[in-house]
Structure formats: structure tokens, C-alpha cells
Design an enzyme around this catalytic site. Sequence first.
Site, short mmCIF file in Angstrom:
data_model
loop_
_atom_site.label_atom_id
_atom_site.label_comp_id
_atom_site.label_asym_id
_atom_site.label_seq_id
_atom_site.Cartn_x
_atom_site.Cartn_y
_atom_site.Cartn_z
CB ALA A 64 42.01 40.07 35.03
CD GLU A 65 47.72 37.29 37.95
OE1 GLU A 65 47.39 37.19 39.16
OE2 GLU A 65 48.14 36.32 37.29
CB THR A 121 47.64 39.32 32.96
OG1 THR A 121 48.57 38.24 32.94
CG2 THR A 121 46.23 38.79 32.72
CB THR A 172 36.59 46.00 38.50
OG1 THR A 172 36.35 46.25 39.89
CG2 THR A 172 37.91 46.68 38.13
CG ASP A 173 33.03 48.21 42.01
OD1 ASP A 173 34.11 47.59 42.04
OD2 ASP A 173 32.16 48.09 42.91
CD GLU A 174 38.81 46.77 43.53
OE1 GLU A 174 40.01 47.11 43.49
OE2 GLU A 174 38.40 45.78 44.15
CE1 TYR A 227 41.82 43.39 39.25
CE2 TYR A 227 40.67 44.82 40.80
CZ TYR A 227 40.64 43.90 39.77
OH TYR A 227 39.43 43.51 39.25
CB SER A 228 41.83 49.60 40.86
OG SER A 228 42.68 50.35 41.68
CE LYS A 249 39.68 44.38 35.14
NZ LYS A 249 39.56 43.20 34.22
N PRO A 298 40.58 36.66 59.59
CG PRO A 298 42.07 36.45 57.80
CD PRO A 298 40.96 35.73 58.49
CG ASN A 306 34.90 44.26 54.45
OD1 ASN A 306 34.18 44.13 53.46
ND2 ASN A 306 36.07 44.90 54.40
P1 NAD Z 1 39.89 34.97 38.97
O1 NAD Z 1 41.20 35.40 39.51
O2 NAD Z 1 39.04 34.04 39.77
O3 NAD Z 1 40.10 34.28 37.54
C1 NAD Z 1 40.97 34.80 36.58
C2 NAD Z 1 41.19 33.73 35.51
O4 NAD Z 1 42.02 34.30 34.49
C3 NAD Z 1 41.91 32.47 36.01
O5 NAD Z 1 41.29 31.32 35.50
C4 NAD Z 1 43.32 32.62 35.45
O6 NAD Z 1 43.97 31.38 35.19
C5 NAD Z 1 43.05 33.38 34.16
N1 NAD Z 1 44.23 34.13 33.70
C6 NAD Z 1 45.02 34.96 34.43
N2 NAD Z 1 46.01 35.45 33.66
C7 NAD Z 1 45.81 34.96 32.40
C8 NAD Z 1 46.48 35.12 31.17
N3 NAD Z 1 47.58 35.89 31.07
N4 NAD Z 1 46.01 34.48 30.09
C9 NAD Z 1 44.92 33.69 30.17
N5 NAD Z 1 44.25 33.49 31.32
C10 NAD Z 1 44.68 34.11 32.43
O7 NAD Z 1 39.11 36.31 38.64
P2 NAD Z 1 37.54 36.65 38.73
O8 NAD Z 1 37.21 37.08 40.10
O9 NAD Z 1 36.78 35.55 38.09
O10 NAD Z 1 37.48 37.95 37.80
C11 NAD Z 1 37.25 37.83 36.41
C12 NAD Z 1 37.21 39.22 35.79
O11 NAD Z 1 36.17 39.98 36.38
C13 NAD Z 1 38.50 40.01 36.01
O12 NAD Z 1 38.76 40.73 34.84
C14 NAD Z 1 38.16 40.96 37.16
O13 NAD Z 1 38.91 42.14 37.06
C15 NAD Z 1 36.70 41.21 36.91
N6 NAD Z 1 35.86 41.51 38.08
C16 NAD Z 1 35.87 40.70 39.18
C17 NAD Z 1 34.99 40.96 40.24
C18 NAD Z 1 34.96 40.08 41.46
O14 NAD Z 1 34.26 40.41 42.42
N7 NAD Z 1 35.64 38.94 41.49
C19 NAD Z 1 34.14 42.06 40.17
C20 NAD Z 1 34.17 42.88 39.04
C21 NAD Z 1 35.02 42.58 37.99
O1 DAU Z 2 34.74 45.56 43.40
C1 DAU Z 2 35.12 44.58 42.50
C2 DAU Z 2 36.39 43.91 42.95
O2 DAU Z 2 36.07 43.09 44.06
C3 DAU Z 2 37.06 43.10 41.84
O3 DAU Z 2 37.47 43.97 40.82
C4 DAU Z 2 38.26 42.32 42.39
O4 DAU Z 2 38.81 41.48 41.38
C5 DAU Z 2 37.78 41.47 43.54
O5 DAU Z 2 38.88 40.76 44.11
C6 DAU Z 2 37.12 42.34 44.61
O6 DAU Z 2 38.08 43.20 45.25
P1 DAU Z 2 38.04 43.49 46.84
O7 DAU Z 2 39.37 43.96 47.26
O8 DAU Z 2 36.85 44.30 47.20
O9 DAU Z 2 37.75 41.97 47.35
P2 DAU Z 2 38.39 41.08 48.54
O10 DAU Z 2 37.56 39.86 48.64
O11 DAU Z 2 39.86 40.94 48.40
O12 DAU Z 2 38.12 41.99 49.81
C7 DAU Z 2 36.80 42.41 50.15
C8 DAU Z 2 36.90 43.26 51.41
O13 DAU Z 2 37.26 42.42 52.51
C9 DAU Z 2 37.96 44.34 51.34
O14 DAU Z 2 37.49 45.50 52.01
C10 DAU Z 2 39.15 43.75 52.09
C11 DAU Z 2 38.49 42.86 53.13
N1 DAU Z 2 39.23 41.64 53.52
C12 DAU Z 2 39.65 40.80 52.54
C13 DAU Z 2 40.34 39.65 52.84
C14 DAU Z 2 40.85 38.74 51.75
C15 DAU Z 2 39.44 41.34 54.85
O15 DAU Z 2 39.02 42.09 55.75
N2 DAU Z 2 40.13 40.20 55.15
C16 DAU Z 2 40.61 39.35 54.20
O16 DAU Z 2 41.26 38.33 54.58
#
Ligand code: NAD
Ligand code: DAU
Length: 339
Positions: A83-84, A100, A125-127, A153-154, A157, A208, A252
Amino acid sequence: MTIIVTGGAGFIGGNYIHYHLKEHPEDRVVCVDKLTYAGNLSTLAPVMDNPNFRFVKLDICDREGVMKLFEEEKPDVVINFAAESHVDRSIEDPGIFLQTNIIGTATMMDACRAFGNVRYHQVSTDEVYGDLPLDRPDLFFTETTPIHTSSPYSSSKAGADLLVMAYYRTYGLPVTISRCSNNYGPYHFPEKLIPLMIANCLNDKPLPVYGEGKNVRDWLYVEDHCKAIDLIVRKGRIGEVYNVGGHNEMANIDIVKLIIKELGKSEDLITYVTDRKGHDLRYAIDPTKIHNELGWLPETKFADGIKKTIKWYLDNRSWWEEIISGEYQNYYDKMYGNR
Ligand code: NAD
Ligand code: DAU
């Protein structure tokens, strides 16, 4: 069993592959990843020589390529992590998120249908539930909370989740969905809150914090998420959604102060910057269903998980320094330069 893991060069997919090959060494794991800016082959370096592992550079939207791979591998299970994933990037440029996250999901499920209704798991995702107010700590997201998204994004998803449930009802595709809260741990891309703050702290750069830093996230150690997905794939009920979270809500600003303390730096590094557009206030998961049905409980307490994570970033500087020294610098200047 042969399992296709998409997005395995990313944060959670990469951790999942390490977890799966450790827990189920008899399985064949095929990683499909486009290697976008967020994909890192170095994350998979420890398993590249494993004879039960194969890496395939492929876009999940490439229908022909995906069908060819299914023909070759005849997978039993697909877990779609690809995912993105970054909310801030989706606010700048939504298009690739729709491509994507929605078209890619449909393409993977079409391949599952074409090759005998392959078992499909969607990592969501919970989002998709939107946010909760800060002054109602009694409220949590359950699986029946209405979908109500805030960011491109959300929304992408949520669109994917709706498609997954439509493929279940219309075609009988054997699907499950997991909706997890914020993950943290090794291999987390430094654009996200925790790794960004660790990297900036170590480089004595400003930290930040968006708005007043009061927004709340519910943090889960990534390996606990991997365990939950593995359980759902093996024992979850087909056609069901499972929320995954560990009741670990934190503002945060408290996370940022904790990282500063752990690294022995000064709170003077904290810089309050313009808030994220449409910024969700609070996420909080009710994990009762996965606990009652599958016996899942998180094993890593935040106090331990954050120490392990910081230690990983200290011990693996080359992994993240390589990332932040490249194209990431342009992203950082654009996002934070005039904020
Ligand atoms: P990430 O951005 O770290 O990794 C995404 C991966 O997907 C990368 O390796 C990227 O190259 C690949 N990718 C992107 N577009 C693609 C495409 N078109 N084809 C094939 N590969 C592609 O993301 P993450 O944080 O590891 O999240 C993984 C999954 O979990 C996502 O679906 C996200 O929505 C979900 N998720 C993330 C979190 C979180 O806190 N990070 C929480 C809940 C759910
Ligand atoms: O809840 C699950 C989600 O968590 C996933 O689905 C997403 O893929 C993942 O990126 C994440 O989303 P958030 O937006 O919650 O995560 P992020 O790390 O971008 O930001 C967490 C919190 O911190 C949010 O309230 C924004 C804040 N933040 C983030 C950044 C990058 C800051 O205050 N400063 C920053 O520079």
C-alpha cells in the site's frame, strides 16, 4: 503451503516475512514488492538466501505480471500488505493511493479468483473508522463502528475493504480483514512519527510536532501485529473483520518526550509546527473479538517495545541513514521546510 506476501520490503510486511519464516520454516514465502520509495531490499537481506524465500519485484496493479506469478507459484494464501501508507503524502498527492490501495487490491483478488479461490487476507487499518473525540476515553473502535474516513489514505483503504467484502459476498472468495492500530518497531520508514523523532534526535535536529501534540494514537509492537495476522489467516472465520490493538493510547507529545529522555537529549529540540490537514484526534481499538475468538493478546509492553525499537535504530544506523541521505531529503524539505 505457499504464501504470497505483498509489500514485504516495507515495514510491517518485512517484519511479517521474518516472523513467518521463523515460526513456519516449512512454508514457502514469495514476496511481491514494487520497491517504491518505502520498499527496502536491505530489510529482507537476512532471508534472501533462505531456499524457502523468493523476492519478486512487481507492481500489484500489473494484472498480467500478477497472473503469471500465480501460474508459477500456485499460492495457497495471499496476504496483502502492499500500500501507499503515509497520510501526509496522501494529502499532497492522492492519485497513487487510489491506484495501489484500491486497484492493486482488486487485481490481487482477481488473481485469487482466477486460480481456484485462493485464501486472501487484507491488511487494513483502524483509520477506516475515522477518529474519536479526545474527551471521551470510554469510546473505542469495534468491528461494527461505521466506516467514516478523514484522509485520502484512509479513504483508499476503506474503499479496498469494501471491495474485499464485496468479493466475499459476490464471488465467495475466502477473505478476512484485519484493522490494526499504529505499529512501531524495527524497519519503520523514517517519515513516520517514532522513527522520524529517533533519527532527528540522534542528529540533533528539530522535532516537528504537529499542532499541540495532543492527538492520541494506540501503539502496538509490530511483532504482535504479525502474530495476529498469522492467527487470523490460520484460524479466523472467513468473511470476518478483526480489529487488532493493545490498549496503549498515548499523546504524540508524550511519545516525543519519552524518546528525548531515552536518548538523553533536550526538550528544546521540540518544535511545534502547522497541524496536519484533517488531523484525526484519537484512535483506540477494542480488541475483544480477536481475543475471545482467537486468543490473541499483545505480548510486548510499550515500555519494553520502545526501548527495543530505539536500540534497533542505534544498532542499525546504516539502514536508516542510507534512506534519509537520499531522495528522502527532498521530501523532508518539502514537507517541513516552511511548516
Ligand atoms: P510501508 O509504506 O512501510 O510499506 C509498503 C510496502 O508496499 C513497500 O515495500 C512498498 O514498496 C510496497 N508497495 C507500495 N506500492 C506497491 C505496489 N503498487 N505494488 C507492490 N508493492 C507496493 O507500509 P507499512 O507501514 O508496512 O504498512 C503495511 C500495510 O499495513 C499497509 O497496507 C497499511 O495500510 C497497513 N497498516 C499500517 C499500519 C502502521 O502503523 N504502519 C497500521 C495498520 C495498518
Ligand atoms: O492507525 C494506523 C495508521 O498509523 C496506519 O494505517 C498508517 O499507515 C500509519 O502511517 C499510521 O498513520 P498515522 O498518521 O497515525 O502515523 P504517523 O506516524 O504519520 O503520525 C502519528 C501521529 O504523529 C499523528 O498524529 C501525526 C503526528 N506527527 C507525525 C509526523 C510524521 C507529528 O506530530 N509530526 C510528524 O513529523
